[in-house]
Design an enzyme around this catalytic site. Structure first.
Site, PDB file in Angstrom:
ATOM      1  N   GLY A  82      49.666  38.080  51.207  1.00  0.00           N
ATOM      2  CA  GLY A  82      50.062  39.577  50.161  1.00  0.00           C
ATOM      3  C   GLY A  82      50.702  40.479  50.462  1.00  0.00           C
ATOM      4  O   GLY A  82      51.892  40.197  51.883  1.00  0.00           O
ATOM      5  N   ALA A  83      51.066  41.613  50.451  1.00  0.00           N
ATOM      6  CA  ALA A  83      51.717  42.430  50.387  1.00  0.00           C
ATOM      7  C   ALA A  83      52.125  43.218  51.635  1.00  0.00           C
ATOM      8  O   ALA A  83      50.590  42.994  52.523  1.00  0.00           O
ATOM      9  CB  ALA A  83      52.274  43.674  49.365  1.00  0.00           C
ATOM     10  N   SER A  84      52.633  43.933  51.820  1.00  0.00           N
ATOM     11  CA  SER A  84      52.556  44.243  53.636  1.00  0.00           C
ATOM     12  C   SER A  84      51.150  45.566  53.439  1.00  0.00           C
ATOM     13  O   SER A  84      51.636  46.585  52.386  1.00  0.00           O
ATOM     14  CB  SER A  84      53.921  45.173  53.589  1.00  0.00           C
ATOM     15  N   SER A 121      45.971  40.554  57.296  1.00  0.00           N
ATOM     16  CA  SER A 121      45.437  40.213  59.381  1.00  0.00           C
ATOM     17  C   SER A 121      44.598  40.700  59.446  1.00  0.00           C
ATOM     18  O   SER A 121      43.812  39.447  60.302  1.00  0.00           O
ATOM     19  CB  SER A 121      47.076  40.997  59.805  1.00  0.00           C
ATOM     20  N   ARG A 143      45.416  45.600  68.658  1.00  0.00           N
ATOM     21  CA  ARG A 143      44.567  46.460  69.252  1.00  0.00           C
ATOM     22  C   ARG A 143      43.736  45.853  68.476  1.00  0.00           C
ATOM     23  O   ARG A 143      41.922  45.824  68.172  1.00  0.00           O
ATOM     24  CB  ARG A 143      44.676  47.505  68.559  1.00  0.00           C
ATOM     25  N   MET A 144      43.897  45.437  67.062  1.00  0.00           N
ATOM     26  CA  MET A 144      43.058  44.931  65.863  1.00  0.00           C
ATOM     27  C   MET A 144      42.552  43.590  66.369  1.00  0.00           C
ATOM     28  O   MET A 144      41.011  43.212  66.048  1.00  0.00           O
ATOM     29  CB  MET A 144      43.692  44.393  64.674  1.00  0.00           C
ATOM     30  N   SER A 157      48.500  44.930  53.070  1.00  0.00           N
ATOM     31  CA  SER A 157      47.012  44.570  51.807  1.00  0.00           C
ATOM     32  C   SER A 157      45.860  44.382  52.276  1.00  0.00           C
ATOM     33  O   SER A 157      45.162  44.706  52.710  1.00  0.00           O
ATOM     34  CB  SER A 157      47.522  43.628  51.078  1.00  0.00           C
ATOM     35  N   GLY A 158      45.757  44.030  54.164  1.00  0.00           N
ATOM     36  CA  GLY A 158      45.002  43.720  54.843  1.00  0.00           C
ATOM     37  C   GLY A 158      44.992  42.230  55.122  1.00  0.00           C
ATOM     38  O   GLY A 158      43.790  41.611  55.373  1.00  0.00           O
ATOM     39  N   HIS A 194      48.122  45.044  65.966  1.00  0.00           N
ATOM     40  CA  HIS A 194      47.590  43.820  65.871  1.00  0.00           C
ATOM     41  C   HIS A 194      46.875  43.456  67.157  1.00  0.00           C
ATOM     42  O   HIS A 194      46.047  43.010  67.060  1.00  0.00           O
ATOM     43  CB  HIS A 194      48.621  42.835  65.481  1.00  0.00           C
TER      44      HIS A 194
END
Length: 187
Positions: A7-9, A14, A51-52, A11-12, A49
Site C-alpha cells: 500500500g501507499a505511505s 502496518s 507505540r503501535m 495507507s494503514g 511503530h
C-alpha cells in the site's frame, strides 16, 4: 505461510500486517525492523511503530541490513517491516559497487531474497510489508529508478510465492491473492 501486504505511505498497511500476525495465534512473534534512523522524521516514524506494537508480544529484531543473518524461533510468526526500507538500505549501502550497476542490482535482489527465504525456513508464518511506490508517474534519477526496479522485482517474486497478497487503501484491505479471491479473478 508467506503473506505480502502493500500500500501507499500512510495507507494503514502496518496496522493491518500487525493484526494479521496477531490473528495467527503464534506464541512467539518477531518484528523485524528495517528502518535506519537517518533523521528526525525517521526517528519519529520508528517511535510511532514502537507505540503501535506495544503490549502485543513482539520481540523486535533491528535488521536494516543483512537479513540473512536474522534468526527466529522455529514455528514463530514474523513481520518484516518493511521491504522498501530494507531494499533501500541494501541498495544504497556504502560499500556498493557503482561501476558494476547491473551486477549490483542483481546482487542486492538476491541478497534480500535469500534473507527472506531463510526467515521462511525458520518461521511458520511470515508477513512482509512493502510500499507501493510505482504509480506516481515521476521519473527519478537513474540510481533511484534502479532501486525501484530491484524493489519491483522483489515484490513480484514474493507475490508469486505468497499464499495471500493484500493491498491496503485508506485503511481498507483489498485481497489481491488469497482465499477470498481466486488467482486471475477479475473484480
Amino acid at each position: 505461510m508467506l503473506r505480502v501486504v502493500t500500500g501507499a505511505s500512510g495507507s494503514g498497511k502496518s496496522r493491518y500486517a500487525e493484526d494479521q500476525i496477531l490473528s495467527l495465534g503464534s506464541e512467539k512473534r518477531y518484528y523485524i525492523a528495517t528502518m535506519m534512523p537517518w533523521d528526525e522524521e525517521c526517528r519519529e516514524r520508528i517511535r510511532r511503530h514502537r507505540r503501535m506494537r506495544e503490549g502485543k508480544g513482539f520481540e523486535t529484531l533491528e535488521c536494516p541490513l543483512d537479513l540473512d543473518q536474522a534468526r527466529v524461533e522455529p514455528g514463530s510468526a514474523v513481520l518484516i517491516e518493511c521491504l522498501s526500507n530494507l531494499t533501500a538500505n541494501e541498495f544504497f549501502r556504502e560499500d556498493r559497487d557503482l561501476q558494476g550497476r547491473e551486477e549490483w542490482k542483481r546482487q542486492t535482489e538476491e541478497r534480500i531474497f535469500a534473507g527472506i527465504l531463510r526467515i521462511l525456513d525458520q518461521a511458520a508464518d511470515v508477513v512482509v510489508v512493502t510500499n507501493e511506490i510505482f504509480s506516481d508517474g515521476t521519473v527519478y534519477s537513474r540510481e533511484t529508478m534502479d532501486y525501484m526496479e530491484v524493489l519491483g522485482r522483489l515484490n513480484v517474486r514474493l507475490a508469486g510465492m505468497a499464499k495471500r497478497v493484500t493491498e491496503v487503501v485508506f485503511g481498507i484491505p483489498l485481497e489481491q491473492k488469497g482465499p477470498e479471491r481466486e488467482e486471475g479473478e477479475v473484480l
